[in-house]
Design a protein around this motif. Structure first.
Motif, PDB file in Angstrom:
ATOM      1  N   TYR C 261       0.883  -1.113  -0.016  1.00 34.34           N
ATOM      2  CA  TYR C 261       0.216  -0.076  -0.053  1.00 34.34           C
ATOM      3  C   TYR C 261       0.926   1.254   0.032  1.00 34.34           C
ATOM      4  O   TYR C 261       1.602   1.365   0.885  1.00 34.34           O
ATOM      5  N   THR C 266      -2.992   1.197  -3.536  1.00 36.25           N
ATOM      6  CA  THR C 266      -3.344   0.389  -2.385  1.00 36.25           C
ATOM      7  C   THR C 266      -3.482  -0.829  -2.633  1.00 36.25           C
ATOM      8  O   THR C 266      -4.179  -1.233  -3.681  1.00 36.25           O
TER       9      THR C 266
ATOM     10  N   TYR D 233      -0.117   5.930   2.475  1.00 29.77           N
ATOM     11  CA  TYR D 233      -1.420   5.216   1.781  1.00 29.77           C
ATOM     12  C   TYR D 233      -2.465   5.800   2.267  1.00 29.77           C
ATOM     13  O   TYR D 233      -3.369   5.162   1.640  1.00 29.77           O
ATOM     14  N   GLY D 234      -2.801   6.600   3.026  1.00 26.51           N
ATOM     15  CA  GLY D 234      -4.021   7.012   3.295  1.00 26.51           C
ATOM     16  C   GLY D 234      -4.602   6.674   4.963  1.00 26.51           C
ATOM     17  O   GLY D 234      -3.867   6.161   5.829  1.00 26.51           O
ATOM     18  N   ARG D 254     -12.608   2.741   0.755  1.00 27.16           N
ATOM     19  CA  ARG D 254     -12.152   3.010  -0.512  1.00 27.16           C
ATOM     20  C   ARG D 254     -13.361   4.012  -1.359  1.00 27.16           C
ATOM     21  O   ARG D 254     -14.578   3.624  -1.351  1.00 27.16           O
ATOM     22  N   PRO D 271      -6.270   5.045  -3.843  1.00 28.49           N
ATOM     23  CA  PRO D 271      -5.902   5.394  -2.564  1.00 28.49           C
ATOM     24  C   PRO D 271      -7.071   5.186  -1.507  1.00 28.49           C
ATOM     25  O   PRO D 271      -8.272   5.330  -2.139  1.00 28.49           O
ATOM     26  N   ASN D 274      -9.647   9.763   2.057  1.00 28.34           N
ATOM     27  CA  ASN D 274      -8.491  10.673   2.597  1.00 28.34           C
ATOM     28  C   ASN D 274      -8.283  10.948   3.998  1.00 28.34           C
ATOM     29  O   ASN D 274      -7.279  10.541   4.616  1.00 28.34           O
TER      30      ASN D 274
END
Lengths: 348, 348, 348, 348
Positions: C261, C266, D233-234, D254, D271, D274
């Protein structure tokens, strides 16, 4: 061609014997075990000699390398015997359940310039290798947190666990080695907490079935290990690594990829691979092959006695942390000779 | 501010009404339906007027745009009425169940320069949009094969399906539009095969419950659609696109991400979202918002009457293919005026 | 102990030789191939005899069973030779590229009561087995739709494909067998469409690279096969089965379970297993073991000459459908003796 | 109908205002904030009154319930003001950054029989609810280990974090509440370790960016929390619960379900969502709706001041553990009045 003797005829010895049989760089010379019936059957299947005495097997002139897969309490004696005869050894973990004995033995083996590879098979697992490679390739930057989930499918009887050395030396020890391998840096601090949630009877042998361990390295990297002796859904073996540039995750292995979607459940899969012999069979194979190729090509072993000692050391510290409810400082250069001082010194 | 009238007070009309209420670029002026009880309740909830006559609603001076969400057989009349009054329309699909009537109506609407957006809501689904964007961004190169899986969770009674127009016009029509949208090129050939595997009773209305359709475009791109009126595990809506540089796949939606691992099943999830109102609610919302923003900003509608006609045309060809066991040629410029000739001409 | 001769020393022969070496119910007696260098090397590695003549190998008194893994055009001759000497055969697919020759050969072999197992290795894949078991256990009720996705990672040069027999006989033939196996019922109708989207040059040998096939059985079960000679993301092998009580899905295999990821992506995984030797290696192993155990235990072979003929028959019909743009009727009892009549009769 | 006043016009206040606007059981009466520009814009959009004074808003006769979404240091004063006027409150977390002030305030609010729901929005997340339901339905038996992974997508500047109260009070506090909620039993022991791996500058404000926390309950249940201020990666939000009969896992959310398979990567997804406003928007909505329905239907609030205090208490203990390298005992009945004694008493 390298001639190999396997000491032991039990489960792990059978795996190593088959690996030796299939490995084209070595010859399986003999399998040794005082247990005649077992060793005869195995040797017959694999077209090699049976031998009923470990020491005799080590001494034979037509044996070049030794694999020790016997009961744990013979590991040190057999290693020393082989090392004195200048024969390289692949020894099953742990070195010994007694930490002080292990320290002393390692010193003695080192004084003989012994060549010993310690059998931490999980380092040879394709998923662990893929994680290590991704880290070395800088695919996720600097490591920040490692989470190792390691749970057995079911618990052995308390009677059996009596001689196991306890959950930290018996089970977590694998994860301690994996942690050191993945972190690429020695832990300098450990905190452990443990419970009896599967079987209260473990209190009678001063052992636990469920534990959580936090490790920290000099540079601040953190590693969390969580163990349980029982996970009804199967052998749960997963690793996560958070780095400054990304995350790596391995998943559990299954016998098939089939997913089923019905009225009640969607995406259900069959149970995980049952236990370590199924899950890690290829890592045992690869481990043996690496042992042979290191000898044939003259390379350093990837795992050595220091690795064996350090994992045991972490287990001993985990026990001390559980008992004291305090974080324990770990000497990154390994335990000092005298255990008592060591632990005494390092309580933070 | 754009003043909107919603025609209809049923399920879809309720969704559009709420969208209009929440959209800050328009004002929900009124909801119209001869069904007093339903329209009063809905209008009351959304603080707008209720009207009991569709035509009156269209005629009102304080109404700028019309959303037609009535019974299918009124679509053409209401569209024509609105178009003649120069009011733009968002019309639920299909144009009409009768193909010949649809062709004639589209011609007439076009002669009035009617502005009609046809409500193929799935084009506004976030997954479909993400697929289309990836294709347009050339993330998978040239399209080769598209697979559309579209299955309802359960089948309505045969009595209800009697007036549906049959599986191709009622169910596959959505997938025909999705196929055209994703392929980015008109199909020129269609083959369909259909069975009655859910309910044999469908034979009584000359309908089917399970079908597989193959489409091919001029450049050789292939699209496979598979439909079934019943999938006990839920509303199955997935798209796969094979391109020269990669593959795109969407997955089904679920109410939660929870996975459960037990002795019998591992990774089981709760059932899928139940049906189209749950699965595509956000696409209905987005569709309405796009309708409004196109009007406010003076942009072309993304879906128009040709799209509606072409999807219906493919459905008609699918029926002809099923009946003849032959592939049917499809005119990429749309059906000719006279249906009989059309099909006659195009049998390969 | 059953003494086995392997005919051939190429890639597949090497796999079967190793299987024979490891199988404890049989003895690998010899490997035969006129290609001295190859057969010497292989025989040396596996501690068995090398032989340079296929027919001599079949004739030897100390050989009980024959594995034919030679070039395709020798299959029929070698099978007949073995069968006349009453030696059971495991023969690689296809029987022959020529359909008419195959029909005649099967008749002759049957007249000798020949024992032949045809090597459809995918039936022995753990995922396919798991699907079949779930169907037989009635876990998803009655089958409605089967979707077989089968794509090669990359295309061989047109020069090489010249002798392959074309995509339907060379590639789809595996999927035809899988379809028949999973459906549990013979197809009675087939429609195929094919394109050249990977390489236009295939037109020069009248072949295609991308195809979609629809099969239907007597009871209305549908099966969709989609093939492409090139899938840049790897060897794509998936099966879906929709039943009245649920859905079964298998997934692609990967070398590790690692997921990464990062900022951009990811959940990215490493590429799929590269090709059939990696993906299906365990099915080749299992296939051989089943062959031996059937002989040792006196059981029927799970795959026979009829299976080989029927898959080839479907390929021939697929070609006819592609050329005629029509669905072709398939005789569920197998092709009639005279091919021309057969196809002529069965155009729907 | 219940008339609601929202105090604050910032990000969270905007969410609550919109929830109030859409909730059919209440009326959004006014939004109050001294920040004229912000509150005017928001009130205008949502067709309600703007008010420029928090206390005046609370005092108004036509306001029945108060939502406090102001700066943290006003929480206690505004809560007390509302409670004295017998108006029920939904208050954003935390009660206050100062632990001693919080203890005192809670005592005073309780002396007025204040009705306060504390806004731990994650309890209203559909995944957390699904986990809690599965536990309550006894789907995985007795809880053994909980693992909460909670990582922010990126770190705010050190300047901003100066007033945050530190990682434990600002970030982990959410996970402490989730831990208590899922465990269904108070922790009695906590160990925490923390590092600066994202930004060394945090040393200047005595704060950390990466931490691991172990909690244990009276019955031995363990909970591991791991936090990091940066995950490129978030927004990483996952929960795992090991029980005696199974495992529960939630996954990240997602924006689409699209997966892409290319030459280099297979299965890559876009990704993650957020940050918390995207990820938890529906939990904020549900939280508000629960607040209103509890008031309308006369039910107990699901989260109260004790929950707020206990989470803050765990944060304070985590700081003490980090500083002392020792596990800290936690009083399951909540902190004693005098903080110093408390912590002094509870060092194990």
């Amino acid at each position: 061609m390298l001639k190999v003797a396997i000491l032991g005829a039990g489960r792990i010895a059978q795996i190593h014997s088959k690996s030796a049989f299939l490995n084209s760089q070595c010859e399986l010379k003999l399998i040794a075990d005082p247990w005649k019936e077992g060793v005869d059957k195995l040797a017959n299947e694999l077209h090699c000699e049976a031998c009923y005495d470990y020491y005799e097997a080590i001494d034979r002139d037509d044996v070049d390398a030794i694999v020790i897969a016997t009961a744990t309490d013979l590991h040190i004696d057999l290693m020393l015997h082989a090392v004195k005869r200048k024969k390289p050894v692949l020894c099953e973990k742990p070195i010994d359940l007694d930490f002080q004995r292990s320290i002393t033995a390692v010193k003695e083996i080192q004084s003989h310039d012994g060549k010993v590879m310690l059998a931490f098979n999980r380092r040879f697992d394709e998923d662990t290798i893929a994680i290590k490679e991704a880290i070395l390739n800088n695919e996720i930057g600097e490591i920040r947190q490692v989470i190792i989930t390691s749970r057995d499918p079911g618990m052995q009887p308390v009677e059996y666990l009596k001689t196991s050395g306890g959950i930290f030396k018996d089970m977590t020890i694998h994860d301690f080695d994996t942690a050191r391998y993945i972190l690429g840096e020695e832990p300098i601090e450990i905190f452990a907490t443990a419970s009896r949630l599967v079987d209260e009877e473990l209190a009678s042998i001063n052992d636990y079935d469920t534990c959580s361990i936090t490790l920290k390295t000099q540079s601040g990297k953190q590693c969390i290990i969580n163990n349980c002796r029982e996970a009804v859904y199967g052998y749960d073996q997963r690793i996560e690594v958070l780095g400054s540039q990304g995350l790596l995750k391995t998943q559990n292995h299954r016998p098939t990829t089939l997913k089923k979607y019905t009225l009640d459940f969607t995406g259900a899969q069959k149970p995980l691979l049952n236990f370590f012999l199924q899950r890690y069979i290829s890592s045992y194979r690869k481990e043996f092959d690496v042992f042979v190729s290191c000898l044939v090509e003259g390379n350093e072993f990837p795992t050595n006695l220091f690795d064996g000692l350090q994992a045991l050391y972490l287990a001993v510290c985990a026990i001390a942390s559980t008992e004291s409810n305090k974080a324990i400082a770990v000497n990154p250069e390994g335990p000092k000779e005298s255990l008592t001082d060591d632990i005494g010194l390092f309580l933070l």
